[in-house]
Design a protein around this motif. Sequence first.
Motif, mmCIF file in Angstrom:
data_model
loop_
_atom_site.group_PDB
_atom_site.id
_atom_site.type_symbol
_atom_site.label_atom_id
_atom_site.label_comp_id
_atom_site.label_asym_id
_atom_site.label_seq_id
_atom_site.Cartn_x
_atom_site.Cartn_y
_atom_site.Cartn_z
ATOM 1 N N ARG A 19 20.508 77.123 80.650
ATOM 2 C CA ARG A 19 21.173 78.164 81.431
ATOM 3 C C ARG A 19 20.178 79.108 82.098
ATOM 4 O O ARG A 19 20.351 79.472 83.271
ATOM 5 N N VAL A 20 19.156 79.542 81.350
ATOM 6 C CA VAL A 20 18.274 80.616 81.832
ATOM 7 C C VAL A 20 17.065 80.067 82.581
ATOM 8 O O VAL A 20 16.720 80.568 83.660
ATOM 9 N N VAL A 21 16.421 79.052 82.015
ATOM 10 C CA VAL A 21 15.195 78.524 82.628
ATOM 11 C C VAL A 21 15.518 77.611 83.799
ATOM 12 O O VAL A 21 14.962 77.754 84.887
ATOM 13 N N VAL A 63 19.802 77.791 75.889
ATOM 14 C CA VAL A 63 19.187 78.904 76.613
ATOM 15 C C VAL A 63 18.316 78.375 77.750
ATOM 16 O O VAL A 63 18.350 78.889 78.880
ATOM 17 N N HIS A 105 18.607 77.202 85.101
ATOM 18 C CA HIS A 105 19.727 77.752 85.887
ATOM 19 C C HIS A 105 20.799 76.684 86.157
ATOM 20 O O HIS A 105 21.302 76.554 87.269
#
Length: 523
Positions: free
Chosen positions: A201-203, A198, A205
């Motif tokens: 991917r999210v923090v 996570v 990018h």
Amino acid sequence: MAVESASDAQLLAAMGYKQELRRQYSTIHIFAITFSIMGLMPSIASALSFSLLVGPAGMVWGWVSATFFIFLVGLSMGDLASALPTAGGLYWWTHHFAAKRFKNPLSFLVGYSNTLGLIGGLCSLDYTLSLMILSCVSIHNDGEWTASRGVIYAVFAAILILHGVGAAFLGRLMPRILTVCLYLNIALVVATVVALPVGKRVVRHEPLNSAGYVFGHVENQTGWPVGWAFFLSWLAPIWSVASFDSCVHMSEEAMHAARAVPLGIVWTAGSAWVLGFLCVAVIAAVMDTNVDHTLSSVFGQPMAQIYYDALGKRGALGFMAAIIFVQFLMGLTVMVATSRQAWAFSRDGALPFSNFFRHISTRVKYQPVRVVMGLVVMGLIVGLLCLINNAAANALFSLFVASNYLSWGLPIFCRLVWGQHEFQPGEFYTGVWSRPIATVAVIYLAFGIVLSMFPTTGPNPSHPAEDMNYTVVINGIVWAGCLIYYALFARRWFTGPKVTATTSLNAEVSKNQTETTFDGEWA
């Protein structure tokens, strides 16, 4: 519980020992001991430099293949632990199954090898814990500060002393501590497996690494051929899952030990196989594709670099703090298990000053306080290796692996070669597969000892003094010194396990005993 305790005491008496320790550990507590000592995420983090010797594919498939054989060892050890549950387990089994002329020397060798190996494991764990703590300081300072060897040893010594104090005086609380540690270890695995992808991917990018990279990318970081480098990557799971014999040393404090101890061993080895694969696969999916970037981290700890790359500074500090706390509890449980092995060996008169160390303190709830303090002193001496260089510090890992593998392999070998007719299965038994599993286990353990003696950098290291693997030197001194000590002195007074109860399962023990005492009186 009362019925189980009486049954356990009778089985222990049948092996020649009087019940002296307090039985307070259930099956789940026994599993918690070994699972906590294994400390999956902290152990993977500590040994990551070994895992990545041939890149992500070597890390993942090396873990799967090595832990398969480790699981077979666990099954074979479970057969023996169920049949003969005693704190002295490994050296007691060796004496019970070996041919008559080899009983005493092999039992003596296994007992010393196991005791010193566990001390090496305790020191290596506390040493890596000190590195983790100092890596957090480095992260906080953005990699601009590096600890000196003196600072590393000072932190190591403080941790070791805290573990000694906790093991000596928190005996009644240990079942609760172990339960908490079990849940924390599982939570840390789940949190890491979820947070790293996570965060990537999210923090950050950034995309995850492809399946082809995770399961197929080979990057040889050694001077060895890639095939042998792959086997050297086994050193990570070998070190990480090298403490399930701790269950055995808690046998005399386990309720329904003939069931609890083997289940603790098998559950630990099985969970390492499955959950460990999940962890290393996720690490391979989020790590920098430049393996050198991870291995040569400015933080001094490859796992700290992986957390930092995926989660940033705050996330890395948070997870490293969690790993540090869990690894501290790991060290506490290792100290407890090691003290039981050393106490059992003292009970049989094998260690120096055995009459002093075999004492059980009633003031602190039936704990072997003296032997715990002795282990702290011994650990502080052995830990001085950290002051020399990385190669000398890595010898702590090697002492743990090679000595433990010898201690595991010899009793299984003795059962196969000389003692099959003496073996009476307990509640846990692998049936018709027992002998084939034991045979494979012995072959694997012998290979593991040889493997642990190879320098990981290659056959022609550029810095021989720093890159040399000192395993063959240190363990050679330990094993040869033990046998020489036995031949010159100990053979006159070490006659194997001493009888402290009136009933003995092993007729050879009572036959060989010329004088056995308990608390100064005739047994």
